[in-house]
Design an enzyme around this catalytic site. Sequence first.
Site, short mmCIF file in Angstrom:
data_model
loop_
_atom_site.label_atom_id
_atom_site.label_comp_id
_atom_site.label_asym_id
_atom_site.label_seq_id
_atom_site.Cartn_x
_atom_site.Cartn_y
_atom_site.Cartn_z
N HIS A 28 -7.21 -5.94 -0.23
CA HIS A 28 -6.15 -5.03 0.23
C HIS A 28 -5.64 -5.49 1.59
O HIS A 28 -6.28 -5.26 2.61
CB HIS A 28 -6.68 -3.60 0.32
CG HIS A 28 -5.61 -2.58 0.50
ND1 HIS A 28 -4.94 -2.02 -0.57
CD2 HIS A 28 -5.06 -2.03 1.61
CE1 HIS A 28 -4.05 -1.17 -0.12
NE2 HIS A 28 -4.09 -1.15 1.20
N SER A 83 0.84 -1.19 0.00
CA SER A 83 0.00 0.00 0.00
C SER A 83 0.88 1.25 0.00
O SER A 83 1.68 1.44 -0.92
CB SER A 83 -0.96 -0.02 1.19
OG SER A 83 -1.99 0.94 1.02
N ASP A 117 -8.84 -5.74 -4.93
CA ASP A 117 -8.45 -4.69 -3.99
C ASP A 117 -9.44 -3.53 -4.09
O ASP A 117 -9.63 -2.95 -5.16
CB ASP A 117 -7.04 -4.20 -4.33
CG ASP A 117 -6.42 -3.34 -3.24
OD1 ASP A 117 -7.15 -2.58 -2.59
OD2 ASP A 117 -5.20 -3.43 -3.03
#
Length: 569
Positions: free
Chosen positions: A499, A211, A461
């Site tokens: 995610h 991320s 995601d």
Amino acid sequence: MTPSLLFFTAPLRRLFATAGTVAALTACSSAGWHGYDFEAASQRLARQQVDASQIGLPTQGAAVTSIETPTAVGGVRPPASVRANISIQPVDPAAPAIQMGLLLPKEWNGKVVMLGGGGYNGTVPSLYTYPAAPANQGAYPLLSQGYAVFASDSGHQAGAAGSRDGSFGVNDEAVANFSGAALKKVSDVADVLVTRFYGEPPRKRYFLGGSTGGREALAVAQKWPADWDGVVAWYPAWNAASLDLQFGRISRAFAQPNAYPSLGQRKLLRQAALSQCDALDGLQDGVISNVAACNAQFDPATARFNGQPLRCASGGNEGDQCLSDAMVAALKTYATPIQFEAPLGSGETQYPGFNVWGTELGEQGTSPLQPTVNLLAMNTTAPASPAPLTAPYWAVFWDQWVRYFVTRDANFDALSLDPQNPGPWADRIDTLTRLQDINSTDLSAFQKRGGKLLMAHGAADALVSTRATAQYWQRLERTMGATAVRSFARYYEVPGYGHAASTAFNANWDSLKALDQWVSKGIAPVAQVVTDTAGVPGRTRPLCEYPSWPWYSGSGDVNTAESFHCVVR
């Protein structure tokens, strides 16, 4: 200890640094760190300073503020090691210090790992593990392999909002640190301290993150290629400011009346997408692998589930059994790109849509991962400004960015700012994109010094678009040529993985082993396998190189990678 006691004048700091290095080297035998005295080195560590001249970007120097012995996790004692807590002082006295942690194992393998953060950072992440690390490696996969490990809060300390706290954005030095400067500062401080501790510098230096940490991984390869031997970038938010603008577009869409779907409506949407798309990869297994085909075929306005239309007959919100027209419109906004009227300061002209269909957007469930999945997706309340922490993660992120980074007005209504027509805020946004969009695709310096890059992204995601990572990869190949890129980089997409966490397919992959073998032994990764720990614990799938994805061969155990092959269709 107060800052005045931690920091000497520059000449004294240089003398102290030199003396510390000599003492460390004296404690080591001619064989290097293998002969060092761990206890003595740990005691010296508590008094260490790093002069500003030893750090590649401006600071007022750094000092170890405390040391500690790592404690057990889940009743399991860690390998012998010592942790140093370190403060790097800012140039601007109004800016926060950078807080970092450095974990030094007694049995060192001669290599270091820097870990990236997440969201707006603001805390020092765990130094024990890394993104998607294999569960069978236990609680200490880095320590148990002998890596020295370090990470930081990127130059500010988060409040109650944690990784969603963007209030530091009112300070220029804090913004610069978060945007990338802290990476160099922390890396240089760690190098000095590691070298003093063991009596020799690291032989290999790796960066792993996901991320924001994935953006940071790409940042070090782009900006400081001579410092790094290899990086792993999971679901990288590389074009962070452009993503923020897409967050704004999506937030405004779901803030409309009747546009925010309930937990039940989100589950219904996912079930409808699975019923239409799951078998497009040759197998109904709760995972959509042929994502491109699903994106092309599925339309929530016309889809049906269990014989019933997904769209509410009245067009209004009739409850959990269907979706309103406003929800369908907002979901389609989520799935489509934002286009900017003119190139941003970073040169970006768009940010792609998300693979919404079949993705976990947050729903009711019994998995222990469900709260994390919900938090990192659409949470439990609609976007608002100021955004409550129950709003979607991306809505809070946008709200904080607008109020603290862009307008620097805590009372500003973030939902009133049109990300495609920002008016008087356009120049400030351009400035931020130049800082935060880490979008260089010329990695030739990194390649020439032998650096290796592994990128991976879950195809489901909901917070960082998988399509954005694919775009970066495609640009990389256009800039450097596909043959050159293949000589030092790989990109994989993992169907069903969201995610950082997923109840459908929660990915584990030993990316560090793959990276280290490529860097240290010249063995490029082949036939990589990813393991699920949640949907069907223990099942495996081939980790397919982009743009391929796993297709069931038609026979064999549906839960083993050997029954699949990677295809492009």
